[in-house]
Scaffold this active site. Structure first.
Site, PDB file in Angstrom:
ATOM      1  N   HIS A 201      30.855 -14.049  44.226  1.00  0.00           N
ATOM      2  CA  HIS A 201      31.350 -14.802  45.364  1.00  0.00           C
ATOM      3  C   HIS A 201      30.228 -15.104  46.347  1.00  0.00           C
ATOM      4  O   HIS A 201      29.326 -14.292  46.549  1.00  0.00           O
ATOM      5  CB  HIS A 201      32.445 -14.021  46.095  1.00  0.00           C
ATOM      6  CG  HIS A 201      33.770 -14.049  45.418  1.00  0.00           C
ATOM      7  ND1 HIS A 201      34.399 -15.225  45.076  1.00  0.00           N
ATOM      8  CD2 HIS A 201      34.599 -13.045  45.016  1.00  0.00           C
ATOM      9  CE1 HIS A 201      35.564 -14.946  44.499  1.00  0.00           C
ATOM     10  NE2 HIS A 201      35.700 -13.630  44.442  1.00  0.00           N
ATOM     11  N   CYS A 258      29.827 -19.911  45.300  1.00  0.00           N
ATOM     12  CA  CYS A 258      30.184 -20.944  46.273  1.00  0.00           C
ATOM     13  C   CYS A 258      29.192 -20.939  47.435  1.00  0.00           C
ATOM     14  O   CYS A 258      28.576 -19.919  47.744  1.00  0.00           O
ATOM     15  CB  CYS A 258      31.589 -20.699  46.805  1.00  0.00           C
ATOM     16  SG  CYS A 258      32.878 -20.895  45.565  1.00  0.00           S
TER      17      CYS A 258
END
Length: 396
Positions: A201, A258
């Site tokens: 992440h 991301c």
């Protein structure tokens, strides 16, 4: 919750994505160096896979089948002549395909790293949390095999951090990731090739250095314990693995997360304008930051899965029911199919493949089920200095 993914939009708070099932944004549901030691080709007695071992090796563990066997390559004299790296006294990634010490009873902290290639590969699954990622372990194995097979990294020079590791020092906690990044660049010298790969992440948060970000947000990566220990910011990564790079040292970072466009805070971004790629200054126009964020003469290059304002996909579209990071999977396939590809060619093919997904999504029922939203991500190249991406061959 902020579902906008445009790079130009400025968000004062940490931007969490709209509910989606295929992104690597948090809260989605799925989602010294001395001269190189001598090397010799070796065939595993268990699975018969061929790989390189240094001539100093007395024992090995195969990274493919995990079998352990003795090697006749090592000798006391070869150890003296091989120039084993003296600066690697930290715990090395012996599990999952690494060199074993000369004695099976030796502590794993007695490292056998050698040569001028070194890599840290990190994949974070986040356990059984609701924002667990499915593809990071596959990404790690994919990248490890790519380094071994295509770029001839010695097995013992690759440190792997995943939640599957038995050694507590190789779990991708914040401390272990920071320790590994320090190991990666420790005593680096001219002609060293270093690689940092992260699959997990990524988020953004308000900048902690006023004026050092164009959008006012620092990019971060999330260790497995980030809810307790916090995230690792782009400023921290820059200070640890970018600023120490000496003349002649090259670092490649590949970040499949991301908001990863400027995770290393490098000075130049490669943007496509009117059909051609051009380097653009990444320094905010009114920034008071000095050049202290740059290297000590070396070169840092980062390939990011998407721009700072975008999300990165986790998908099972290409490998049966096995999840992979979209960019990691495409990147590894492109490199394997085109071993002499340039940086420009790599960027073009990545964008072309993602464009093909866009075009086929609406006519392909399988892709409709796999990609529940449009894949709005543009792989990103940044660097500490400009170079000709049209002629420079991609090499790690």
């Amino acid at each position: 919750m902020n579902g906008k993914h445009k790079t130009g939009s400025r968000r004062k708070n940490v931007p969490f994505p709209a509910n989606t099932s295929t992104t690597r944004c948090l809260f989605s549901s799925k989602m010294n160096s001395s001269k190189r030691a001598g090397e010799a080709k070796f065939t595993c007695s268990g699975c018969e896979r061929k790989f390189l071992l240094p001539t100093i090796t007395n024992a090995y563990r195969c990274y493919k089948c995990d079998s352990v066997a003795n090697s006749t390559l090592g000798s006391e004299q070869s150890r003296k002549d091989s120039g084993v790296c003296k600066h690697d006294q930290l715990n090395n990634a012996y599990p999952n395909g690494a060199l074993l010490p000369p004695s099976a009873s030796c502590s794993l902290s007695l490292s056998m790293t050698m040569g001028n290639k070194r890599a840290v590969i990190c994949g974070v699954t986040y356990g059984k949390r609701k924002f667990k990622l499915e593809g990071t372990i596959n990404d790690v194995n994919n990248m490890k095999n790519l380094l071994l097979d295509n770029f001839k990294f010695p097995i013992g020079c690759i440190r792997v951090l995943t939640e599957e590791q038995k050694d507590p020092n190789l779990i991708p906690t914040k401390k272990n990731i920071l320790d590994s990044l320090n190991w990666l660049v420790k005593d680096c010298q001219s002609e060293d090739s270093l690689v940092f790969y992260f699959s997990g992440h990524g988020l953004q948060q308000p900048e902690d250095r006023k004026g050092d970000e164009i959008d006012g947000l620092d990019e971060t990566i999330c260790p497995v314990d980030f809810l307790r220990e916090g995230m690792i910011t782009d400023n921290e990564i820059n200070s640890i693995i970018v600023q120490p790079l000496k003349q002649g040292v090259t670092l490649h970072a590949i970040i499949d997360a991301c908001h990863s466009g400027t995770t290393l805070d490098l000075l130049y971004l490669c943007k496509k304008e009117k059909g051609s790629w051009k380097w653009k200054d990444n320094k905010p126009p009114h920034s008071k930051e000095t050049m202290t964020t740059q290297t000590n003469g070396g070169l840092a290059i980062c390939l990011s899965a998407c721009e700072d304002g975008q999300m990165a996909a986790d998908t099972a579209a290409f490998d049966g029911n096995r999840f992979n990071g979209l960019v990691t999977y495409l990147f590894s396939q492109i490199i394997r199919d085109n071993p002499e590809i340039t940086y420009g060619g790599l960027l073009e093919k990545l964008h072309q493949e993602i464009g093909n997904i866009h075009q086929s999504k609406f006519s392909n029922s399988i892709l409709k089920r796999i990609f529940h939203r449009k894949i709005d991500q543009d792989p990103h190249l940044s660097s500490s200095e400009k170079f000709d991406i049209a002629t420079r061959i991609f090499k790690l």
